[in-house]
Design a protein around this motif. Structure first.
Motif, PDB file in Angstrom:
ATOM      1  N   GLU A 136      -2.408 -27.764  -9.214  1.00  0.00           N
ATOM      2  CA  GLU A 136      -1.248 -28.045  -8.376  1.00  0.00           C
ATOM      3  C   GLU A 136      -0.015 -27.415  -9.034  1.00  0.00           C
ATOM      4  O   GLU A 136      -0.011 -27.168 -10.250  1.00  0.00           O
ATOM      5  CB  GLU A 136      -1.052 -29.562  -8.262  1.00  0.00           C
ATOM      6  CG  GLU A 136      -2.101 -30.255  -7.414  1.00  0.00           C
ATOM      7  CD  GLU A 136      -1.994 -29.895  -5.939  1.00  0.00           C
ATOM      8  OE1 GLU A 136      -0.898 -29.527  -5.499  1.00  0.00           O
ATOM      9  OE2 GLU A 136      -3.031 -29.960  -5.245  1.00  0.00           O
ATOM     10  N   PRO A 137       1.020 -27.131  -8.250  1.00  0.00           N
ATOM     11  CA  PRO A 137       2.239 -26.556  -8.846  1.00  0.00           C
ATOM     12  C   PRO A 137       2.794 -27.458  -9.950  1.00  0.00           C
ATOM     13  O   PRO A 137       2.630 -28.680  -9.911  1.00  0.00           O
ATOM     14  CB  PRO A 137       3.204 -26.496  -7.666  1.00  0.00           C
ATOM     15  CG  PRO A 137       2.364 -26.567  -6.445  1.00  0.00           C
ATOM     16  CD  PRO A 137       1.137 -27.320  -6.813  1.00  0.00           C
ATOM     17  N   ALA A 150       5.433 -32.284 -13.149  1.00  0.00           N
ATOM     18  CA  ALA A 150       6.735 -32.620 -13.737  1.00  0.00           C
ATOM     19  C   ALA A 150       7.300 -33.887 -13.102  1.00  0.00           C
ATOM     20  O   ALA A 150       7.875 -34.739 -13.794  1.00  0.00           O
ATOM     21  CB  ALA A 150       7.702 -31.460 -13.553  1.00  0.00           C
ATOM     22  N   LEU A 151       7.106 -34.013 -11.796  1.00  0.00           N
ATOM     23  CA  LEU A 151       7.604 -35.203 -11.089  1.00  0.00           C
ATOM     24  C   LEU A 151       6.921 -36.466 -11.617  1.00  0.00           C
ATOM     25  O   LEU A 151       7.569 -37.482 -11.865  1.00  0.00           O
ATOM     26  CB  LEU A 151       7.339 -35.037  -9.587  1.00  0.00           C
ATOM     27  CG  LEU A 151       7.996 -36.047  -8.659  1.00  0.00           C
ATOM     28  CD1 LEU A 151       9.511 -35.927  -8.705  1.00  0.00           C
ATOM     29  CD2 LEU A 151       7.513 -35.848  -7.214  1.00  0.00           C
ATOM     30  N   LEU A 152       5.596 -36.379 -11.814  1.00  0.00           N
ATOM     31  CA  LEU A 152       4.853 -37.530 -12.339  1.00  0.00           C
ATOM     32  C   LEU A 152       5.298 -37.856 -13.765  1.00  0.00           C
ATOM     33  O   LEU A 152       5.551 -39.022 -14.095  1.00  0.00           O
ATOM     34  CB  LEU A 152       3.344 -37.237 -12.315  1.00  0.00           C
ATOM     35  CG  LEU A 152       2.458 -38.312 -12.953  1.00  0.00           C
ATOM     36  CD1 LEU A 152       2.511 -39.605 -12.146  1.00  0.00           C
ATOM     37  CD2 LEU A 152       1.010 -37.839 -13.072  1.00  0.00           C
ATOM     38  N   THR A 153       5.418 -36.829 -14.584  1.00  0.00           N
ATOM     39  CA  THR A 153       5.817 -37.045 -15.989  1.00  0.00           C
ATOM     40  C   THR A 153       7.210 -37.667 -16.065  1.00  0.00           C
ATOM     41  O   THR A 153       7.417 -38.637 -16.805  1.00  0.00           O
ATOM     42  CB  THR A 153       5.783 -35.706 -16.751  1.00  0.00           C
ATOM     43  OG1 THR A 153       4.464 -35.150 -16.645  1.00  0.00           O
ATOM     44  CG2 THR A 153       6.116 -35.908 -18.220  1.00  0.00           C
ATOM     45  N   GLU A 184      -5.596 -34.755  -4.615  1.00  0.00           N
ATOM     46  CA  GLU A 184      -6.285 -33.478  -4.396  1.00  0.00           C
ATOM     47  C   GLU A 184      -6.095 -33.088  -2.933  1.00  0.00           C
ATOM     48  O   GLU A 184      -6.164 -33.952  -2.049  1.00  0.00           O
ATOM     49  CB  GLU A 184      -7.788 -33.598  -4.704  1.00  0.00           C
ATOM     50  CG  GLU A 184      -8.136 -34.363  -5.981  1.00  0.00           C
ATOM     51  CD  GLU A 184      -7.685 -33.682  -7.276  1.00  0.00           C
ATOM     52  OE1 GLU A 184      -7.330 -32.488  -7.234  1.00  0.00           O
ATOM     53  OE2 GLU A 184      -7.665 -34.361  -8.319  1.00  0.00           O
ATOM     54  N   ARG A 185      -5.914 -31.800  -2.688  1.00  0.00           N
ATOM     55  CA  ARG A 185      -5.779 -31.320  -1.314  1.00  0.00           C
ATOM     56  C   ARG A 185      -7.048 -31.636  -0.538  1.00  0.00           C
ATOM     57  O   ARG A 185      -8.146 -31.431  -1.047  1.00  0.00           O
ATOM     58  CB  ARG A 185      -5.574 -29.807  -1.291  1.00  0.00           C
ATOM     59  CG  ARG A 185      -4.178 -29.385  -1.571  1.00  0.00           C
ATOM     60  CD  ARG A 185      -4.118 -27.866  -1.638  1.00  0.00           C
ATOM     61  NE  ARG A 185      -2.955 -27.456  -2.413  1.00  0.00           N
ATOM     62  CZ  ARG A 185      -1.760 -27.246  -1.881  1.00  0.00           C
ATOM     63  NH1 ARG A 185      -1.574 -27.395  -0.597  1.00  0.00           N
ATOM     64  NH2 ARG A 185      -0.747 -26.878  -2.631  1.00  0.00           N
ATOM     65  N   VAL A 193      -1.657 -35.267 -12.772  1.00  0.00           N
ATOM     66  CA  VAL A 193      -1.496 -35.477 -11.340  1.00  0.00           C
ATOM     67  C   VAL A 193      -2.707 -34.998 -10.555  1.00  0.00           C
ATOM     68  O   VAL A 193      -2.953 -35.437  -9.436  1.00  0.00           O
ATOM     69  CB  VAL A 193      -0.197 -34.810 -10.832  1.00  0.00           C
ATOM     70  CG1 VAL A 193      -0.367 -33.292 -10.696  1.00  0.00           C
ATOM     71  CG2 VAL A 193       0.262 -35.419  -9.515  1.00  0.00           C
ATOM     72  N   SER A 194      -3.492 -34.065 -11.135  1.00  0.00           N
ATOM     73  CA  SER A 194      -4.634 -33.501 -10.404  1.00  0.00           C
ATOM     74  C   SER A 194      -5.728 -33.068 -11.362  1.00  0.00           C
ATOM     75  O   SER A 194      -5.471 -32.761 -12.535  1.00  0.00           O
ATOM     76  CB  SER A 194      -4.162 -32.301  -9.575  1.00  0.00           C
ATOM     77  OG  SER A 194      -5.260 -31.660  -8.974  1.00  0.00           O
TER      78      SER A 194
END
Lengths: 103, 165
Positions: free
Chosen positions: B47-48, B53-56, A99-100, B40-41
């Motif tokens: 988050e974008p 996608a990077l995590l998946t 989280e930011r 991821v969040s």
């Protein structure tokens, strides 16, 4: 007679602007682990020890914070490092997110 | 499954005959946790997609490699030494970590298939003919995890209990 030293001008507004812009570019991310009823407490402790290299006592403190408070902020990092930790923790099956850091 | 001997980087376990079969069946169930479970969040402002996608993609590659490694492990009869009363198997420290990830994936995935039961919230498992197999799978995966963790910790498991505060 000693010379009078010129007053040192402290870096003021300009320095602050630079700091702010750097922070805006890389605001920092919190790596958070969330509670769930399925991951064993001993397993969560173990994963924290392996992933962060923490001593058992510190890992247990964070594990108990996850268990009792519902979540624990594990670390604050730049994006790349935070993503690395989240990916590794998720590889172990923990519910970890980034989280930011708005603070 | 009991720790027989721990030396340097290797951990040797003894398994009963049926226990070895169950151990292999639990491992063979991998992967059980769907990729969609990994987020991821949880932020209100998402988050974008690139981060998700990077995590998946990363986890997809990890799971594919683990499945391939499991196939090699389960297909190698030499890994288990036959004894009169069961089997003996040894794992390196790195294999222990890998097995923990595999077993926990089976445990978490089974829990999801059961509707994410939560005893503290009085939410029971969703048991149907399709999901019933996941209840023992979840519990047994947890049991094997516990044995591996106790071996790594150098205790019989008692040492894992948090100190009274």
């Amino acid at each position: 007679m000693p010379e009078i030293a010129e007053p040192v001008v402290a870096p003021g507004v300009k320095f602050d602007e630079q700091t702010q812009s750097k922070r805006a570019l890389d605001p920092g991310y919190l790596v958070i682990c969330w509670n769930d009823p399925v991951n064993l407490m001993v397993y969560v402790t173990h994963v924290f020890m392996v992933v962060f290299g923490w001593q058992k006592q510190k890992a247990e403190l964070h594990m108990l914070e996850v268990h009792n408070q519902g979540k624990s902020v594990l670390t604050r990092e730049g994006l790349e490092r935070a993503e690395f930790y989240v990916h590794t923790l998720q590889q172990y099956g923990l519910q970890a997110t980034l989280e930011r850091d708005e603070a | 499954m009991k720790l027989h001997r721990a030396e340097a980087d290797r951990y040797e376990f003894h398994l009963g005959r049926r226990e070895q079969k169950v151990f292999c069946e639990v491992l063979a169930a991998y992967p059980v946790t769907p990729l969609e479970h990994h987020r991821v969040s949880r932020a209100a402002v998402a988050e974008p997609d690139s981060k998700q996608a990077l995590l998946t993609d990363s986890l997809q590659a990890v799971k594919a490699a683990a499945r391939k490694r499991l196939d090699a492990f389960l297909g190698n009869a030499q890994r288990f030494t036959v004894l009169a009363d069961g089997y003996r198997v040894s794992f390196s420290r790195e294999e222990m970590e890998w097995l923990l990830q595999v077993l926990n994936d089976v445990r978490v995935g089974s829990w999801l298939r059961l509707g994410a039961p939560d005893p503290e919230a009085a939410k029971p498992p969703r048991l149907t003919p399709e999901t019933a197999r996941y209840l023992p799978l979840m519990e047994i995966a947890g049991h094997f995890e516990f044995v591996l963790l106790a071996a790594l910790d150098g205790t019989d498991g008692v040492g894992w209990a948090p100190r009274e505060r």
